[in-house]
Motif scaffolding. Sequence first.
Motif, PDB file in Angstrom:
ATOM      1  N   LEU A   1       0.246   1.373   4.701  1.00  0.00           N
ATOM      2  CA  LEU A   1       0.827   2.330   5.643  1.00  0.00           C
ATOM      3  C   LEU A   1       2.285   1.990   5.944  1.00  0.00           C
ATOM      4  N   ARG A   2       2.578   0.699   6.056  1.00  0.00           N
ATOM      5  CA  ARG A   2       3.972   0.306   6.290  1.00  0.00           C
ATOM      6  C   ARG A   2       4.856   0.682   5.107  1.00  0.00           C
TER       7      ARG A   2
ATOM      8  N   VAL B   1       4.682   4.309   7.958  1.00  0.00           N
ATOM      9  CA  VAL B   1       3.869   4.613   9.137  1.00  0.00           C
ATOM     10  C   VAL B   1       3.599   3.323   9.894  1.00  0.00           C
ATOM     11  N   ASP B   2       3.980   3.319  11.181  1.00  0.00           N
ATOM     12  CA  ASP B   2       3.709   2.180  12.054  1.00  0.00           C
ATOM     13  C   ASP B   2       2.558   2.545  12.975  1.00  0.00           C
TER      14      ASP B   2
ATOM     15  N   ASN C   1       2.392   4.935  16.602  1.00  0.00           N
ATOM     16  CA  ASN C   1       1.768   6.251  16.537  1.00  0.00           C
ATOM     17  C   ASN C   1       0.377   6.288  17.142  1.00  0.00           C
TER      18      ASN C   1
END
Length: 416
Positions: free
Chosen positions: A156-157, A161-162, A166
């Motif tokens: 995800l990183r 995306v964190d 979120n």
Amino acid sequence: MNDIPISMLFGILAAMLILSAFFSGSETALMTLNRYRLRHLVKLNHSGAIKAHHLLQRPERLLGLILLCNNFVNNFASSIATVIAIKLYADEESSVAIAAGILTIVMLICSEVTPKTLAAIKPEPLAFPAAWIYTLLLKILYPIVWFVNLFVNLLLRIVGVDIKKNRHNALNKDELKSIISDAESLMPTRYQKMLMGILDLESATVEDIMTPRNEIIGVDLELPVEDIITRIKTSPHTRLPVYKTSIDRIIGFIHLRKILALLNQEDFDKQTIINLLDKPSFIPESTPVHNQMHRFKHEKIRIGLVVDEYGDVQGLVTLDDLLQEIVGELITDDVAVRTQSDGSYLVDANITIRELNRVTQWSFPTEGPKTLNGLIIEFMETIPETGTSIRLHEYLLEIIKRDENSVKLVKFLPRK
């Protein structure tokens, strides 16, 4: 497995299908729980809700656990189905293909679509008991789940995306309005409008709700005393602005309670009025409604004149106007919008856009002109004649009445 009786294999397969249905359904149930109802149940110390709320604080960990278990039982079920097929049919290759096809259909119906549909319709009966089971499984399988989530978070990183940033997203004003609108069956319409009014306070200014300058009723000290007395006696308001010639030359406000008893005295004159005046209060037209409410409360006043950047009076606003912005029809019955038997509406063109939207649940733009009359004139770039029909922001209307410089009454046709 060749030594296991065929009946036991079918029993194991059925158990795997049931477990698969439980994991699939509980995943949907937990993810579709109403978060606001869940928080309410947590405050009430509902044990299942507390467990579910705790698990949902880390959804990636919960999903990792559920999918780990679900994939295990699905793969195990596939292996059992293959063994059964080989025992029942001599042709090994065709039996495996047949078993895979039948198992896919059975799992799709019994372990996926059906439990997930039921869970989406009624999530709580499954989600709360499942939360207890997942809490225990998470303790047992935590090392495996942690290892899986380590790679998930890494992927995800990589895509930007964190999870921590979120995880919690606050609702904005429009989303809150949608929630209130969806609660129509749970509260009276007037309470819905009140809540909508509260949400609109942040963006509303006194200019949006003021009584326009041309509608201000006041006392002109340049008039004869007899006319002034008549104006005071026939006033529909308890507080009147007192000015000389023009409202821009205001000298104060008079409360009728203070002066009515003095009107019949022989020595009553204009000086009597001046002696009873309260100091006028001026409000910049861009002042937010919620700020002005605090000012009225702090300064213990109930009325003020709205002025523009040049100091010219644009309108008048009272504490009742501010309260009506919140509670609307609870204070006064709105006669500016009248519903007709054919479904059309007769609307006073002096009504503000905000009030029209609130009463009718329409969506006219609130940026720009503040009244319906202003919106029509801006759209037409002229003052339309009586009988003119126009489409204004997807709403059909007809001009019913006008005077020399404004539209007075319009009729909105029923929407098809």
